[in-house]
Design a protein around this motif. Sequence first.
Motif, PDB file in Angstrom:
ATOM      1  N   ARG A   1     -56.034  40.926   0.667  1.00 53.95           N
ATOM      2  CA  ARG A   1     -56.550  39.572   0.843  1.00 53.95           C
ATOM      3  C   ARG A   1     -55.434  38.560   0.616  1.00 53.95           C
ATOM      4  O   ARG A   1     -54.632  38.702  -0.310  1.00 53.95           O
ATOM      5  N   PHE A   2     -55.422  37.533   1.466  1.00 50.53           N
ATOM      6  CA  PHE A   2     -54.406  36.489   1.392  1.00 50.53           C
ATOM      7  C   PHE A   2     -54.586  35.687   0.109  1.00 50.53           C
ATOM      8  O   PHE A   2     -55.707  35.335  -0.273  1.00 50.53           O
ATOM      9  N   THR A   3     -53.476  35.405  -0.562  1.00 56.33           N
ATOM     10  CA  THR A   3     -53.494  34.642  -1.805  1.00 56.33           C
ATOM     11  C   THR A   3     -52.691  33.355  -1.641  1.00 56.33           C
ATOM     12  O   THR A   3     -51.587  33.369  -1.097  1.00 56.33           O
ATOM     13  N   VAL A   4     -53.237  32.242  -2.114  1.00 60.07           N
ATOM     14  CA  VAL A   4     -52.540  30.957  -2.048  1.00 60.07           C
ATOM     15  C   VAL A   4     -52.930  30.139  -3.281  1.00 60.07           C
ATOM     16  O   VAL A   4     -54.078  30.202  -3.736  1.00 60.07           O
ATOM     17  N   VAL A   5     -51.976  29.411  -3.847  1.00 58.97           N
ATOM     18  CA  VAL A   5     -52.112  28.646  -5.099  1.00 58.97           C
ATOM     19  C   VAL A   5     -52.874  29.442  -6.162  1.00 58.97           C
ATOM     20  O   VAL A   5     -53.709  28.897  -6.886  1.00 58.97           O
ATOM     21  N   GLY A   6     -52.557  30.721  -6.255  1.00 58.72           N
ATOM     22  CA  GLY A   6     -53.161  31.574  -7.263  1.00 58.72           C
ATOM     23  C   GLY A   6     -54.559  32.057  -6.964  1.00 58.72           C
ATOM     24  O   GLY A   6     -55.149  32.771  -7.771  1.00 58.72           O
ATOM     25  N   ARG A   7     -55.093  31.709  -5.805  1.00 57.11           N
ATOM     26  CA  ARG A   7     -56.450  32.113  -5.438  1.00 57.11           C
ATOM     27  C   ARG A   7     -56.399  33.260  -4.426  1.00 57.11           C
ATOM     28  O   ARG A   7     -55.702  33.163  -3.416  1.00 57.11           O
ATOM     29  N   THR A   8     -57.175  34.278  -4.688  1.00 52.96           N
ATOM     30  CA  THR A   8     -57.324  35.353  -3.710  1.00 52.96           C
ATOM     31  C   THR A   8     -58.462  34.974  -2.783  1.00 52.96           C
ATOM     32  O   THR A   8     -59.609  34.829  -3.216  1.00 52.96           O
ATOM     33  N   THR A   9     -58.152  34.774  -1.515  1.00 51.80           N
ATOM     34  CA  THR A   9     -59.159  34.330  -0.556  1.00 51.80           C
ATOM     35  C   THR A   9     -59.940  35.518  -0.003  1.00 51.80           C
ATOM     36  O   THR A   9     -59.649  36.674  -0.310  1.00 51.80           O
ATOM     37  N   GLY A  10     -60.893  35.222   0.845  1.00 52.02           N
ATOM     38  CA  GLY A  10     -61.648  36.273   1.519  1.00 52.02           C
ATOM     39  C   GLY A  10     -61.091  36.588   2.885  1.00 52.02           C
ATOM     40  O   GLY A  10     -61.801  37.093   3.755  1.00 52.02           O
ATOM     41  N   CYS A  11     -59.786  36.310   3.090  1.00 54.23           N
ATOM     42  CA  CYS A  11     -59.168  36.482   4.408  1.00 54.23           C
ATOM     43  C   CYS A  11     -58.086  37.545   4.371  1.00 54.23           C
ATOM     44  O   CYS A  11     -57.241  37.564   3.463  1.00 54.23           O
TER      45      CYS A  11
ATOM     46  N   THR B   1     -55.362  30.229   4.666  1.00 51.59           N
ATOM     47  CA  THR B   1     -54.380  31.071   5.349  1.00 51.59           C
ATOM     48  C   THR B   1     -53.789  30.337   6.543  1.00 51.59           C
ATOM     49  O   THR B   1     -52.566  30.328   6.758  1.00 51.59           O
ATOM     50  N   LEU B   2     -54.636  29.707   7.326  1.00 52.54           N
ATOM     51  CA  LEU B   2     -54.178  28.956   8.495  1.00 52.54           C
ATOM     52  C   LEU B   2     -53.191  27.865   8.095  1.00 52.54           C
ATOM     53  O   LEU B   2     -52.108  27.729   8.696  1.00 52.54           O
ATOM     54  N   PHE B   3     -53.521  27.077   7.088  1.00 54.04           N
ATOM     55  CA  PHE B   3     -52.654  25.966   6.714  1.00 54.04           C
ATOM     56  C   PHE B   3     -51.341  26.465   6.109  1.00 54.04           C
ATOM     57  O   PHE B   3     -50.292  25.840   6.294  1.00 54.04           O
ATOM     58  N   TYR B   4     -51.381  27.594   5.425  1.00 55.94           N
ATOM     59  CA  TYR B   4     -50.129  28.181   4.927  1.00 55.94           C
ATOM     60  C   TYR B   4     -49.218  28.549   6.092  1.00 55.94           C
ATOM     61  O   TYR B   4     -48.018  28.242   6.086  1.00 55.94           O
ATOM     62  N   LEU B   5     -49.760  29.213   7.095  1.00 57.72           N
ATOM     63  CA  LEU B   5     -48.953  29.596   8.253  1.00 57.72           C
ATOM     64  C   LEU B   5     -48.375  28.372   8.953  1.00 57.72           C
ATOM     65  O   LEU B   5     -47.214  28.374   9.387  1.00 57.72           O
ATOM     66  N   ALA B   6     -49.188  27.307   9.065  1.00 61.98           N
ATOM     67  CA  ALA B   6     -48.708  26.079   9.703  1.00 61.98           C
ATOM     68  C   ALA B   6     -47.566  25.456   8.907  1.00 61.98           C
ATOM     69  O   ALA B   6     -46.594  24.947   9.487  1.00 61.98           O
TER      70      ALA B   6
END
Length: 328
Positions: free
Chosen positions: A4-14, A291-296
């Motif tokens: 699962r993709f992780t961003v700002v310390g959060r594990t997302t559902g993606c 996830t989308l905004f990280y990639l952008a």
Amino acid sequence: MRDRFTVVGRTTGCHLFEGDGIRPIDEENVHVKYTPKRVQFPEEIAAWRRSIEAEEERKEAGGLPHRWNNARFAVERVVVTRTHLDEEPVVSLAMRDADYFDFLTTSLNLDRRQRNGLTLRQQYLEGGDPADAPSWMNCSFGVNVALETGQDGKMLFSRRSAQVAGPNSARWNSSANEGLARQHDLPRDGSPVSLHAVARRAIFEELAVHDDEAEVELLGFGIDLVNHQWAAFFRAVAPQLDEPALRLRWTRGVTDKWEHDRFEFVDADPESVFGFIADEPEERWTPCAPTLFYLALVRGAVERAGGDPAGRITVERAERKVMSDRGL
């Protein structure tokens, strides 16, 4: 079975199935094969669908709010390879016929027990690779776009309206999102479905941004592991637009204005975007939007670095700073 993709310390559902934001996937390297053959549910699941259809017809006949059906696609498989010389990503999608009620049949019942005692989630998603789930489990493919305005350097976040059916209503999402629909996205001349064309349709119908106002790039593909939906991730940059111009345009009419009830324009630098994501509660986000905004952000940083993949490092540094500042 899928990370699962992780961003700002959060594990997302993606789950990020393909792409890292460093380089886009060329339009010519995306191949969509469509077979005009309808998905077939197992007998028990087909009965669930009939119940949904009957209930929506009952509400429609009574003049009540109801969901309307439309022709969609089901994903049979997604295959990723590379070109021989440059090792550029090549993505092949096989699709067949489905409709919105097919999607509701599984999406609303992922945790409903079957006669065998297992839920659909347990049997097809947790008990195996969700990327290999049968086509009748894959009756939704969404195109998600992150829009940046060139005149003032803003990233646009859209909150889905509470009027929109499904688990993602009233949550922050991509700037624009469209599910592939046969009526709109299957060319009548027999040419293949174009995901880039769907992305352009999304920003026009939901944001009133015209084809010649923005360049779109495909950055990757993902799977929403919570709601089991496939997603394509696009970045769009509108060089001549800014927040005031878009907000003024929206007051004059948008094709699908009802789909969102709030917009936020955030400075498109990584620290500001990560700050916005971190400051909004985790439950207010759709599984795949971060996830989308990280990639952008990565794609923008690489462009500013003249194409150097190391531009991604500046994004990671900004994320760490946001987490440190907030004690995350």
